[in-house]
Design a protein around this motif. Structure first.
Motif, PDB file in Angstrom:
ATOM      1  N   GLU A 185      11.528   6.920   4.636  1.00  0.00           N
ATOM      2  CA  GLU A 185      12.381   6.694   3.470  1.00  0.00           C
ATOM      3  C   GLU A 185      11.628   6.974   2.176  1.00  0.00           C
ATOM      4  O   GLU A 185      12.185   7.527   1.224  1.00  0.00           O
ATOM      5  CB  GLU A 185      12.895   5.255   3.481  1.00  0.00           C
ATOM      6  CG  GLU A 185      13.835   4.927   2.327  1.00  0.00           C
ATOM      7  CD  GLU A 185      14.355   3.509   2.389  1.00  0.00           C
ATOM      8  OE1 GLU A 185      14.895   3.035   1.368  1.00  0.00           O
ATOM      9  OE2 GLU A 185      14.224   2.858   3.445  1.00  0.00           O
ATOM     10  N   SER A 186      10.350   6.589   2.124  1.00  0.00           N
ATOM     11  CA  SER A 186       9.566   6.755   0.894  1.00  0.00           C
ATOM     12  C   SER A 186       9.175   8.206   0.646  1.00  0.00           C
ATOM     13  O   SER A 186       9.196   8.672  -0.506  1.00  0.00           O
ATOM     14  CB  SER A 186       8.304   5.886   0.958  1.00  0.00           C
ATOM     15  OG  SER A 186       8.628   4.511   0.947  1.00  0.00           O
ATOM     16  N   PHE A 187       8.797   8.944   1.702  1.00  0.00           N
ATOM     17  CA  PHE A 187       8.218  10.275   1.510  1.00  0.00           C
ATOM     18  C   PHE A 187       9.060  11.412   2.079  1.00  0.00           C
ATOM     19  O   PHE A 187       8.733  12.578   1.863  1.00  0.00           O
ATOM     20  CB  PHE A 187       6.808  10.318   2.108  1.00  0.00           C
ATOM     21  CG  PHE A 187       5.831   9.449   1.372  1.00  0.00           C
ATOM     22  CD1 PHE A 187       5.152   9.926   0.260  1.00  0.00           C
ATOM     23  CD2 PHE A 187       5.623   8.129   1.748  1.00  0.00           C
ATOM     24  CE1 PHE A 187       4.267   9.123  -0.444  1.00  0.00           C
ATOM     25  CE2 PHE A 187       4.737   7.313   1.048  1.00  0.00           C
ATOM     26  CZ  PHE A 187       4.068   7.805  -0.052  1.00  0.00           C
ATOM     27  N   GLY A 188      10.123  11.080   2.801  1.00  0.00           N
ATOM     28  CA  GLY A 188      10.938  12.118   3.414  1.00  0.00           C
ATOM     29  C   GLY A 188      10.450  12.410   4.821  1.00  0.00           C
ATOM     30  O   GLY A 188       9.246  12.557   5.042  1.00  0.00           O
ATOM     31  N   ARG A 189      11.375  12.473   5.757  1.00  0.00           N
ATOM     32  CA  ARG A 189      10.993  12.682   7.165  1.00  0.00           C
ATOM     33  C   ARG A 189      10.191  13.964   7.341  1.00  0.00           C
ATOM     34  O   ARG A 189       9.256  14.015   8.150  1.00  0.00           O
ATOM     35  CB  ARG A 189      12.265  12.732   8.029  1.00  0.00           C
ATOM     36  CG  ARG A 189      12.000  12.984   9.518  1.00  0.00           C
ATOM     37  CD  ARG A 189      11.237  11.810  10.115  1.00  0.00           C
ATOM     38  NE  ARG A 189      10.928  12.007  11.515  1.00  0.00           N
ATOM     39  CZ  ARG A 189       9.855  12.637  11.965  1.00  0.00           C
ATOM     40  NH1 ARG A 189       8.986  13.160  11.102  1.00  0.00           N
ATOM     41  NH2 ARG A 189       9.636  12.749  13.256  1.00  0.00           N
TER      42      ARG A 189
ATOM     43  N   ALA B 140       0.835  -1.199   0.000  1.00  0.00           N
ATOM     44  CA  ALA B 140       0.000   0.000   0.000  1.00  0.00           C
ATOM     45  C   ALA B 140       0.867   1.245   0.000  1.00  0.00           C
ATOM     46  O   ALA B 140       0.578   2.218  -0.705  1.00  0.00           O
ATOM     47  CB  ALA B 140      -0.935  -0.005   1.213  1.00  0.00           C
ATOM     48  N   ARG B 141       1.935   1.222   0.795  1.00  0.00           N
ATOM     49  CA  ARG B 141       2.850   2.364   0.806  1.00  0.00           C
ATOM     50  C   ARG B 141       3.450   2.592  -0.585  1.00  0.00           C
ATOM     51  O   ARG B 141       3.550   3.733  -1.065  1.00  0.00           O
ATOM     52  CB  ARG B 141       3.968   2.125   1.823  1.00  0.00           C
ATOM     53  CG  ARG B 141       4.912   3.321   1.965  1.00  0.00           C
ATOM     54  CD  ARG B 141       6.027   3.051   2.945  1.00  0.00           C
ATOM     55  NE  ARG B 141       6.962   2.041   2.468  1.00  0.00           N
ATOM     56  CZ  ARG B 141       7.069   0.815   2.959  1.00  0.00           C
ATOM     57  NH1 ARG B 141       6.314   0.433   3.972  1.00  0.00           N
ATOM     58  NH2 ARG B 141       7.928  -0.054   2.455  1.00  0.00           N
ATOM     59  N   GLU B 142       3.848   1.520  -1.255  1.00  0.00           N
ATOM     60  CA  GLU B 142       4.420   1.640  -2.599  1.00  0.00           C
ATOM     61  C   GLU B 142       3.397   2.184  -3.587  1.00  0.00           C
ATOM     62  O   GLU B 142       3.750   2.969  -4.485  1.00  0.00           O
ATOM     63  CB  GLU B 142       4.931   0.273  -3.047  1.00  0.00           C
ATOM     64  CG  GLU B 142       6.131  -0.223  -2.242  1.00  0.00           C
ATOM     65  CD  GLU B 142       6.429  -1.688  -2.453  1.00  0.00           C
ATOM     66  OE1 GLU B 142       5.731  -2.314  -3.303  1.00  0.00           O
ATOM     67  OE2 GLU B 142       7.327  -2.227  -1.782  1.00  0.00           O
ATOM     68  N   ARG B 143       2.129   1.795  -3.429  1.00  0.00           N
ATOM     69  CA  ARG B 143       1.090   2.292  -4.340  1.00  0.00           C
ATOM     70  C   ARG B 143       0.839   3.779  -4.120  1.00  0.00           C
ATOM     71  O   ARG B 143       0.621   4.526  -5.083  1.00  0.00           O
ATOM     72  CB  ARG B 143      -0.192   1.488  -4.136  1.00  0.00           C
ATOM     73  CG  ARG B 143      -0.098   0.050  -4.643  1.00  0.00           C
ATOM     74  CD  ARG B 143      -1.209  -0.813  -4.099  1.00  0.00           C
ATOM     75  NE  ARG B 143      -1.071  -2.192  -4.544  1.00  0.00           N
ATOM     76  CZ  ARG B 143      -1.671  -3.228  -3.969  1.00  0.00           C
ATOM     77  NH1 ARG B 143      -2.460  -3.033  -2.915  1.00  0.00           N
ATOM     78  NH2 ARG B 143      -1.494  -4.450  -4.440  1.00  0.00           N
ATOM     79  N   ILE B 144       0.847   4.203  -2.871  1.00  0.00           N
ATOM     80  CA  ILE B 144       0.683   5.633  -2.603  1.00  0.00           C
ATOM     81  C   ILE B 144       1.837   6.404  -3.218  1.00  0.00           C
ATOM     82  O   ILE B 144       1.639   7.447  -3.853  1.00  0.00           O
ATOM     83  CB  ILE B 144       0.591   5.901  -1.091  1.00  0.00           C
ATOM     84  CG1 ILE B 144      -0.679   5.265  -0.497  1.00  0.00           C
ATOM     85  CG2 ILE B 144       0.589   7.401  -0.808  1.00  0.00           C
ATOM     86  CD1 ILE B 144      -0.748   5.317   1.012  1.00  0.00           C
ATOM     87  N   LYS B 145       3.043   5.896  -3.044  1.00  0.00           N
ATOM     88  CA  LYS B 145       4.219   6.564  -3.609  1.00  0.00           C
ATOM     89  C   LYS B 145       4.138   6.616  -5.130  1.00  0.00           C
ATOM     90  O   LYS B 145       4.528   7.619  -5.753  1.00  0.00           O
ATOM     91  CB  LYS B 145       5.490   5.830  -3.177  1.00  0.00           C
ATOM     92  CG  LYS B 145       6.791   6.481  -3.663  1.00  0.00           C
ATOM     93  CD  LYS B 145       6.959   7.879  -3.093  1.00  0.00           C
ATOM     94  CE  LYS B 145       8.278   8.492  -3.518  1.00  0.00           C
ATOM     95  NZ  LYS B 145       8.435   9.883  -3.026  1.00  0.00           N
ATOM     96  N   LEU B 146       3.617   5.583  -5.748  1.00  0.00           N
ATOM     97  CA  LEU B 146       3.485   5.542  -7.203  1.00  0.00           C
ATOM     98  C   LEU B 146       2.479   6.568  -7.697  1.00  0.00           C
ATOM     99  O   LEU B 146       2.752   7.328  -8.641  1.00  0.00           O
ATOM    100  CB  LEU B 146       3.060   4.135  -7.646  1.00  0.00           C
ATOM    101  CG  LEU B 146       2.704   3.966  -9.130  1.00  0.00           C
ATOM    102  CD1 LEU B 146       3.931   4.186 -10.005  1.00  0.00           C
ATOM    103  CD2 LEU B 146       2.099   2.587  -9.375  1.00  0.00           C
TER     104      LEU B 146
END
Length: 292
Positions: free
Chosen positions: A143-147, A76-82
């Motif tokens: 890591e995915s979205f920045g702190r 789900a995190r990867e899909r949001i990032k995509l």
């Protein structure tokens, strides 16, 4: 297509419905439902299906979805990032013992676990509710979205100082602060369940129907059935949930101590209150707040 500027990622049982109700008049949220479950379950329907949930979004207000089920789901995190690579993320951490007991009650309501005690269910399903691995999951979100794009709040603040909690969220989102005022029908125990299902098979069938209605965006039907008492009939009416005993509380705190310490280190905060029994405090910590 207009997609969310902010995603509330939970985890589950951390006041997400309260936050949704507090913000719903100030931002654009999915039409007809709090949580679309797109990133967990319905990604195969395509991003256009998801975007169709925001028909009134014009860009004049922030677009927000509160979807707590995504926190412990890497896919789900990867899909949001995509799909929304630059969105902001809001997370709320809750005392792991209290959250796990709430998850246990919810899973029993859905028919997802049997009628055993909390200890028995956790032994059979040690990863229940993500096993409260807060720190490891938060690191992945950082890591995915920045702190700087991930706001981490504490559920205790919502319980003790709801206005301060909401102010932090509004400031992070970049919207005008929402003022709260006392009102008895919007406490932080929204969606708290007092009784287990009378029949687990019936509860599971009701959950399957709810999932089907969600997948077809039949939210009006779902909530009409809720108002008619159908879901309570299918998923409630059983034995009252017992309170956690001090012994259970102590065992669970020992179990989750490494996770609490890892979160303390990651966020550089003091979570010593989560390391000792809080059984005697629960009934005293029920603020009731609402939109002015």
């Amino acid at each position: 297509m207009r997609l969310p500027d902010v995603i509330g990622i939970g985890p589950p049982r951390t006041g997400s419905t309260w936050l949704y109700n507090a913000l719903c008049d100030s931002v654009d949220m999915p039409a007809g439902v709090k949580d679309t479950h797109f990133f967990e379950h319905f990604d195969h329907k395509g991003i256009e299906w998801y975007a169709s949930h925001f028909p009134r979004a014009t860009g004049d207000r922030k677009i927000v979805e509160i979807c707590p089920g995504v926190f412990f789901r890497p896919q789900a995190r990867e899909r949001i990032k995509l799909h929304i690579p630059n969105c902001k993320i809001v997370a709320t951490m809750r005392d792991p013992v209290e959250r796990m007991y709430s998850v246990y009650k919810l899973q029993r309501r859905y028919g997802g676990v049997g009628s055993g005690t909390l200890d028995q269910v956790i032994e059979a399903s040690p990863n229940l509710g993500g096993a409260n691995r807060y720190a490891a999951q938060l690191e992945s979100w950082f890591e995915s979205f920045g702190r700087e794009n991930v706001l981490v709040t504490i559920y205790d603040e919502l319980r003790a100082e709801p206005q301060a909690y909401l102010n932090r969220v509004c400031d992070f989102m970049g919207i005008a602060r929402v003022t709260l005022s006392p009102r008895p029908d919007l406490g932080s125990d929204i969606n708290s369940f007092a009784r287990a299902p009378k029949n687990r098979r019936l509860a599971r069938r009701a959950t399957a129907v709810i999932d089907w209605l969600n997948s077809h965006q039949a939210y009006r039907v779902r909530f009409a059935l809720q108002r008619a008492g159908v879901w309570e009939f299918c998923q409630g009416r059983g034995e009252p949930y017992p309170r956690l005993t001090p012994e259970q509380d102590e065992r669970l705190r020992e179990r989750y101590l490494p996770e609490v310490e890892a979160l303390e280190k990651l966020l550089a905060i003091d979570l010593s209150a989560w390391k000792k029994s809080r059984a005697g405090e629960r009934e005293r910590r029920t603020p009731k707040v609402a939109l002015a």
